[in-house]
Design a protein around this motif. Sequence first.
Motif, PDB file in Angstrom:
ATOM      1  N   LEU A 216      -3.799   3.883   6.938  1.00  0.00           N
ATOM      2  CA  LEU A 216      -2.740   2.893   6.726  1.00  0.00           C
ATOM      3  C   LEU A 216      -2.951   1.671   7.611  1.00  0.00           C
ATOM      4  CD1 LEU A 216       0.342   5.278   6.489  1.00  0.00           C
ATOM      5  CD2 LEU A 216      -0.567   3.854   4.646  1.00  0.00           C
ATOM      6  N   GLN A 217      -3.428   1.904   8.830  1.00  0.00           N
ATOM      7  CA  GLN A 217      -3.718   0.787   9.735  1.00  0.00           C
ATOM      8  C   GLN A 217      -4.792  -0.117   9.140  1.00  0.00           C
ATOM      9  OE1 GLN A 217      -4.646   1.636  14.006  1.00  0.00           O
ATOM     10  NE2 GLN A 217      -6.630   0.692  13.528  1.00  0.00           N
ATOM     11  N   GLU A 218      -5.844   0.507   8.577  1.00  0.00           N
ATOM     12  CA  GLU A 218      -6.935  -0.298   8.012  1.00  0.00           C
ATOM     13  C   GLU A 218      -6.544  -0.922   6.675  1.00  0.00           C
ATOM     14  OE1 GLU A 218      -8.882  -1.318   9.851  1.00  0.00           O
ATOM     15  OE2 GLU A 218      -9.796   0.149  11.185  1.00  0.00           O
ATOM     16  N   ILE A 219      -5.580  -0.305   5.974  1.00  0.00           N
ATOM     17  CA  ILE A 219      -5.031  -0.970   4.781  1.00  0.00           C
ATOM     18  C   ILE A 219      -4.370  -2.276   5.203  1.00  0.00           C
ATOM     19  CG2 ILE A 219      -3.186  -0.848   3.051  1.00  0.00           C
ATOM     20  CD1 ILE A 219      -3.823   2.144   2.774  1.00  0.00           C
ATOM     21  N   ARG A 220      -3.595  -2.220   6.279  1.00  0.00           N
ATOM     22  CA  ARG A 220      -2.906  -3.428   6.758  1.00  0.00           C
ATOM     23  C   ARG A 220      -3.883  -4.434   7.348  1.00  0.00           C
ATOM     24  NH1 ARG A 220       0.891   0.843   8.070  1.00  0.00           N
ATOM     25  NH2 ARG A 220       2.835   0.480   6.891  1.00  0.00           N
ATOM     26  N   ASN A 221      -5.050  -3.961   7.798  1.00  0.00           N
ATOM     27  CA  ASN A 221      -6.081  -4.872   8.289  1.00  0.00           C
ATOM     28  C   ASN A 221      -6.888  -5.494   7.156  1.00  0.00           C
ATOM     29  OD1 ASN A 221      -5.564  -4.609  11.058  1.00  0.00           O
ATOM     30  ND2 ASN A 221      -6.830  -2.765  11.228  1.00  0.00           N
ATOM     31  N   GLY A 222      -6.612  -5.060   5.929  1.00  0.00           N
ATOM     32  CA  GLY A 222      -7.328  -5.620   4.778  1.00  0.00           C
ATOM     33  C   GLY A 222      -8.680  -4.993   4.535  1.00  0.00           C
ATOM     34  N   MET A 223      -9.015  -3.931   5.264  1.00  0.00           N
ATOM     35  CA  MET A 223     -10.323  -3.287   5.126  1.00  0.00           C
ATOM     36  C   MET A 223     -10.338  -2.242   4.004  1.00  0.00           C
ATOM     37  SD  MET A 223     -11.872  -4.684   7.808  1.00  0.00           S
ATOM     38  CE  MET A 223     -13.124  -3.740   8.662  1.00  0.00           C
ATOM     39  N   VAL A 224      -9.144  -1.758   3.629  1.00  0.00           N
ATOM     40  CA  VAL A 224      -9.028  -0.743   2.576  1.00  0.00           C
ATOM     41  C   VAL A 224      -8.142  -1.310   1.465  1.00  0.00           C
ATOM     42  CG1 VAL A 224      -8.353   1.626   2.029  1.00  0.00           C
ATOM     43  CG2 VAL A 224      -9.270   1.093   4.293  1.00  0.00           C
ATOM     44  N   PRO A 225      -8.718  -2.085   0.544  1.00  0.00           N
ATOM     45  CA  PRO A 225      -7.923  -2.615  -0.570  1.00  0.00           C
ATOM     46  C   PRO A 225      -7.434  -1.475  -1.462  1.00  0.00           C
ATOM     47  CG  PRO A 225     -10.057  -3.735  -0.388  1.00  0.00           C
ATOM     48  CD  PRO A 225     -10.118  -2.530   0.485  1.00  0.00           C
ATOM     49  N   LEU A 226      -6.238  -1.638  -2.007  1.00  0.00           N
ATOM     50  CA  LEU A 226      -5.665  -0.651  -2.920  1.00  0.00           C
ATOM     51  C   LEU A 226      -5.700  -1.191  -4.339  1.00  0.00           C
ATOM     52  CD1 LEU A 226      -2.444   0.429  -0.958  1.00  0.00           C
ATOM     53  CD2 LEU A 226      -4.699   1.492  -0.894  1.00  0.00           C
ATOM     54  N   ILE A 227      -6.279  -0.422  -5.253  1.00  0.00           N
ATOM     55  CA  ILE A 227      -6.213  -0.750  -6.677  1.00  0.00           C
ATOM     56  C   ILE A 227      -5.442   0.379  -7.341  1.00  0.00           C
ATOM     57  CG2 ILE A 227      -7.477  -1.179  -8.810  1.00  0.00           C
ATOM     58  CD1 ILE A 227      -9.283  -1.669  -5.558  1.00  0.00           C
ATOM     59  N   ILE A 228      -4.188   0.112  -7.706  1.00  0.00           N
ATOM     60  CA  ILE A 228      -3.281   1.127  -8.247  1.00  0.00           C
ATOM     61  C   ILE A 228      -3.088   0.841  -9.732  1.00  0.00           C
ATOM     62  CG2 ILE A 228      -1.068   2.280  -7.983  1.00  0.00           C
ATOM     63  CD1 ILE A 228      -2.750   2.305  -5.429  1.00  0.00           C
ATOM     64  N   ASP A 229      -3.717   1.649 -10.573  1.00  0.00           N
ATOM     65  CA  ASP A 229      -3.663   1.428 -12.019  1.00  0.00           C
ATOM     66  C   ASP A 229      -2.510   2.209 -12.636  1.00  0.00           C
ATOM     67  OD1 ASP A 229      -4.651   0.537 -14.592  1.00  0.00           O
ATOM     68  OD2 ASP A 229      -5.317   2.600 -14.889  1.00  0.00           O
ATOM     69  N   GLY A 230      -1.641   1.510 -13.355  1.00  0.00           N
ATOM     70  CA  GLY A 230      -0.542   2.165 -14.056  1.00  0.00           C
ATOM     71  C   GLY A 230       0.684   2.369 -13.204  1.00  0.00           C
ATOM     72  N   PHE A 231       1.129   1.311 -12.496  1.00  0.00           N
ATOM     73  CA  PHE A 231       2.294   1.435 -11.622  1.00  0.00           C
ATOM     74  C   PHE A 231       3.545   1.801 -12.419  1.00  0.00           C
ATOM     75  CE2 PHE A 231       5.600  -0.126  -8.648  1.00  0.00           C
ATOM     76  CZ  PHE A 231       5.174   0.529  -7.502  1.00  0.00           C
ATOM     77  N   ASP A 232       3.550   1.453 -13.713  1.00  0.00           N
ATOM     78  CA  ASP A 232       4.706   1.797 -14.547  1.00  0.00           C
ATOM     79  C   ASP A 232       4.863   3.305 -14.694  1.00  0.00           C
ATOM     80  OD1 ASP A 232       3.202   2.237 -17.522  1.00  0.00           O
ATOM     81  OD2 ASP A 232       2.209   0.895 -16.130  1.00  0.00           O
ATOM     82  N   GLU A 233       3.767   4.060 -14.462  1.00  0.00           N
ATOM     83  CA  GLU A 233       3.884   5.523 -14.471  1.00  0.00           C
ATOM     84  C   GLU A 233       4.876   5.979 -13.406  1.00  0.00           C
ATOM     85  OE1 GLU A 233       2.455   8.035 -16.185  1.00  0.00           O
ATOM     86  OE2 GLU A 233       1.322   6.788 -17.573  1.00  0.00           O
TER      87      GLU A 233
END
Length: 706
Positions: A216-233
């Motif tokens: 989570l720390q590295e997500i906030r640092n921009g090192m771990v981009p999140l690609i979440i497909d189908g958020f409507d699910e």
Amino acid sequence: MTVQEEINKISRLYKSYGFTVAKKMDFCIVFTYTNGYFYNAEIVEFKKENEYVKKIKNDYEDLGFSVRISEYSSYNRTHDFLFKGFFGIKNINERLIREYDSFKELQSKKLFESSYEYIEPTYFWNSEIKKGKLIENIFLQIENDGAQLIILEAAAGYGKTCTSYELIKIMANDERLQYAPIFTELSKNRKAALFRYVLLDEIDKKFTSLSSQLVLQEIRNGMVPLIIDGFDELISRSSPNMSNSILQEDDSQTMLDTIAELFDEGCKTKVVLTSRKSAIFTGDIFNEWIKYKLPNCNVTRISIEEPTIQDWLGYEKLQFLKTQRIPFTNIVNPILLAFMRSMSIEKFMEKCSNVEKVIDYYFESLLNREIERQALQLSKIEQYEIMKLFAKDFVEFDIVSEELSFVKELFQDIIHEKFNDYNERYYITEERPTEQEFATKLAGHALLNRTSPMKNQIGFINDFIFGIFIGEIMIEKKINMEEVGEKYIDIACTAYASRSSINKAKLLDVVLPYIRKLNYEQQFDVELKLASTIQQDYKEHYFSNRSFNQDIYFDGKYKFQNCTFRNCTFNKCYLMTSAFEECSFYDCRFYDISVLRDTNYNCRLIFSNNCSGYEIFAEKAAHEDPLIVEENYEKVILSKFYNSRSQVLRDALHERVLLNTKDSQKHQELERTLENLKKENILFKYNHQWVINKEKIGEIRNILGK
């Protein structure tokens, strides 16, 4: 920053990666890291004190540590080194490429005659319409400095998942990047209904040796981009009694806040969400959320528009369809379009003289494949009927996929009574399968597929095939409609939107009495898919992020009263002024629309300053002069084909549009005139469509006085 502040910052970084500060001096820090029976020590050297550092190294080696000396140059370089080592970027990218290749292989299996190819869509980037380079533009947006939230919306089947996979491919192949992306398809992750739990589940699966806090720390640092497909699910799971498009304020706020938790002040979080077009990402709730929760985040809204037939098929195939007078209304499904795209032009001209022949050929290709591939002693009709019963079982059990063992049990139940007959068709006794072996063959049928490489669950190869079967069992009344869930009605109607007018009408007759239990957005979707217009009045409803194309006509038989349209696109569709009363339009776009005034009163429509192309609509809807009844009915009919804005004649119009009048005598005159125009070869009739004979353009223009 002082030397001491720099040392403290480095210490915090190493601690976040699980190291312990064992020794701290002005010229170096010793960090230790233990994992099971592995003992590691890292000496970060700030100044050259070679002899003393060497002594520290020897002391720790004597204690059984594996020691590494790192000469400090900058915080960012140290961070990159730790990140690359702990997150295993190379392994992650190789895994993402394997996932992409598996996805590509699966898509190619659906086409038979060619390999999968990504089709560049037309899309709105914020409010600007663009064509091409969608993946490249998203990738560049991710690389921009600062926090980035990218929301990609599209209708079902029009490129969200394909775009997600193309994005992870370009990220994984770029060796310059130090990213460790997390990619998840929420349709395949059914464990949780809240984003935070899904995210933690994905972290646990993809970074098994790292703490969720570090990731989570590295997500906030921009090192771990999140690609979440189908958020409507997630939206549908968190609010099971509501559609994806209509959430109560509290539900919307909760879903949005789970995203906002990743965007701390000063963070560099990169998130790409794909979703069906949903009210959760528009309107006042969304705008307020951005303002107060994401004040320093760049939010990019992308909306993929429905692709045109020419985008998929090209000029030559499109011209053939025009010469065959095939209504384009019936070729809107991406599965069919991709299948037709894959054909050679010769095969295309042989098989595509009408949309039902395309569907028949699609099924025929799949069913023939099994007779050869598995030596399956079943005719195409028998296979089709078995798969239809299998789809019925899925609907009744309320499932879209299931474990292989259960699937085989379903097939055994289906074939049991006729199995001896099937088995005797194998002339060589040794080749005769047992009933269980025969069920195993059916579970491996080309119409079915594993829904995930990680699970042994089987479902239909795509929703188009599943929807065709569901629609047929509904029409044949082989299922109790009262017990059919709303998602199966949606799957069936989406598939049938690509069928002939006759087949669409059959399904509409069946589902219309039952869709009233759905919310108004779902009812609206069903009506547009199967009738291309509304089948009831809509009062005081809200419609957002909708696209109405040239196949849609609002003929005034039913109307919108006091409704609000926000961020909707009306592209070449047909509008009667009587279909709208006291409605409001905000941020809507109108392109080459045809408007017919059939009212003699002001409809009192409101258009915001951000709307475009609405002027003709606004003018005709506000006109209060009595309508003048024309005596020349040939001119009345042919003028409806004429688009005053583009100065061209439409190829075809629905009969309902041409006969639209509340005057019974005028209705009879219009019917009589249509038949006369047909006898004179000026118009042709195809199902419920009336088609212009282009060879009679001269006569038509004379009648119109052009």
